[in-house]
Design a protein around this motif. Structure first.
Motif, PDB file in Angstrom:
ATOM      1  N   THR A  55       0.805  -1.217   0.000  1.00  0.00           N
ATOM      2  CA  THR A  55       0.000   0.000   0.000  1.00  0.00           C
ATOM      3  C   THR A  55       0.841   1.272   0.000  1.00  0.00           C
ATOM      4  N   GLU A  66       0.517   6.597  -0.128  1.00  0.00           N
ATOM      5  CA  GLU A  66      -0.003   5.453   0.606  1.00  0.00           C
ATOM      6  C   GLU A  66      -1.482   5.265   0.319  1.00  0.00           C
ATOM      7  N   LYS A  68      -4.915   4.003   1.350  1.00  0.00           N
ATOM      8  CA  LYS A  68      -5.642   3.663   2.573  1.00  0.00           C
ATOM      9  C   LYS A  68      -7.095   3.399   2.198  1.00  0.00           C
ATOM     10  N   LYS A  69      -7.427   2.118   2.142  1.00  0.00           N
ATOM     11  CA  LYS A  69      -8.767   1.735   1.713  1.00  0.00           C
ATOM     12  C   LYS A  69      -9.823   2.252   2.681  1.00  0.00           C
ATOM     13  N   SER A  70      -9.552   2.173   3.971  1.00  0.00           N
ATOM     14  CA  SER A  70     -10.534   2.572   4.977  1.00  0.00           C
ATOM     15  C   SER A  70     -10.858   4.062   4.900  1.00  0.00           C
ATOM     16  N   GLU A  71      -9.906   4.832   4.425  1.00  0.00           N
ATOM     17  CA  GLU A  71     -10.103   6.278   4.308  1.00  0.00           C
ATOM     18  C   GLU A  71     -10.360   6.692   2.853  1.00  0.00           C
ATOM     19  N   SER A  73      -8.302   7.036   0.484  1.00  0.00           N
ATOM     20  CA  SER A  73      -7.346   8.097   0.213  1.00  0.00           C
ATOM     21  C   SER A  73      -6.091   7.560  -0.454  1.00  0.00           C
TER      22      SER A  73
END
Lengths: 115, 114
Positions: A55, A66, A68-71, A73
């Motif tokens: 990532t 980076e 960031k799937k959860s964000e 972003s």
């Protein structure tokens, strides 16, 4: 529908300072994400890309990003800005169709480097 | 060096006068794209060719056409340019197929409509 949002149409940093350009995306499927740089009156040059795997992605000219799937972003960073980094930066998303799909771009962030 | 070439770099045309922009590539890529980038905006995909298969974006005006006579060349035709068509036109290529594929961009042609 897919979309890319770049926060801040203009970002100004001092030479030697941290560069942070923000990108958020919306996609119903796992995205493929790209950062491109555009110098005045020139085409786009690929800085880095995320497809699958690690990532944290490293690119050219000391940039990294980076995923960031959860964000949702994919922010672009560089530890120490150089005058030559002044340019327009575009975050882009490619759909699930693979290599033939066109890119959906954010509106771009103009990076200004203060001496 | 393998590359994407666009000619001319600057093109001036008159309102309503047909104009053709050219793109060539030495990368031997399967896919060629045309993007329109208006001042201070993001590039917007107009259409692409995957080999000889033409793929038009749903919102691309009919005024814009494209031709790909062979692997190396692709043309953008604007049949009746309006003032709103003034923009930078970017050509890009990719090998197509795999998820790792990158799009490689040419330097662009800046179109001015008088």
């Amino acid at each position: 529908a897919q979309s890319v949002t770049q926060l801040g149409s203009h970002v100004s940093v001092s030479e030697g300072a941290l560069v942070l350009l923000r990108c958020n995306y919306s996609s119903s499927v796992p995205p493929y994400l790209f950062w491109y740089v555009q110098y005045p009156n020139q085409g786009l040059q690929l800085l880095l890309k995320y497809t699958t795997g690690a990532t944290l992605v490293k690119g050219i000219n000391g940039f990294e990003a980076e995923f960031k799937k959860s964000e949702t972003s994919f922010h672009l960073t560089k530890p120490s800005a150089h005058m030559s980094d002044a340019a327009e930066y575009f975050c882009a998303l490619r759909g699930p169709g693979g290599g033939a799909d066109g890119l959906t771009f954010g509106k771009g962030t103009h990076l200004i480097i203060q001496p | 060096d393998a590359m994407v070439i666009q000619n001319p770099r600057y093109q001036v045309t008159q309102f309503g006068k047909p104009v053709t922009l050219s793109c060539s590539q030495t990368l031997n890529h399967n896919v060629m794209y045309w993007y329109q980038q208006k001042s201070s905006q993001a590039p917007k995909l107009l259409f692409h060719y995957y080999d000889k298969d033409f793929n038009n974006e749903a919102d691309t005006p009919d005024n814009f056409q494209s031709r790909r006579p062979n692997t190396s060349f692709c043309f953008l035709d604007i049949r009746s340019p309006g003032l709103g068509d003034a923009a930078m036109y970017l050509c890009a290529t990719s090998r197509g197929g795999g998820v790792q594929e990158t799009q490689y961009f040419g330097p662009g042609t800046r179109l001015l409509v008088l």
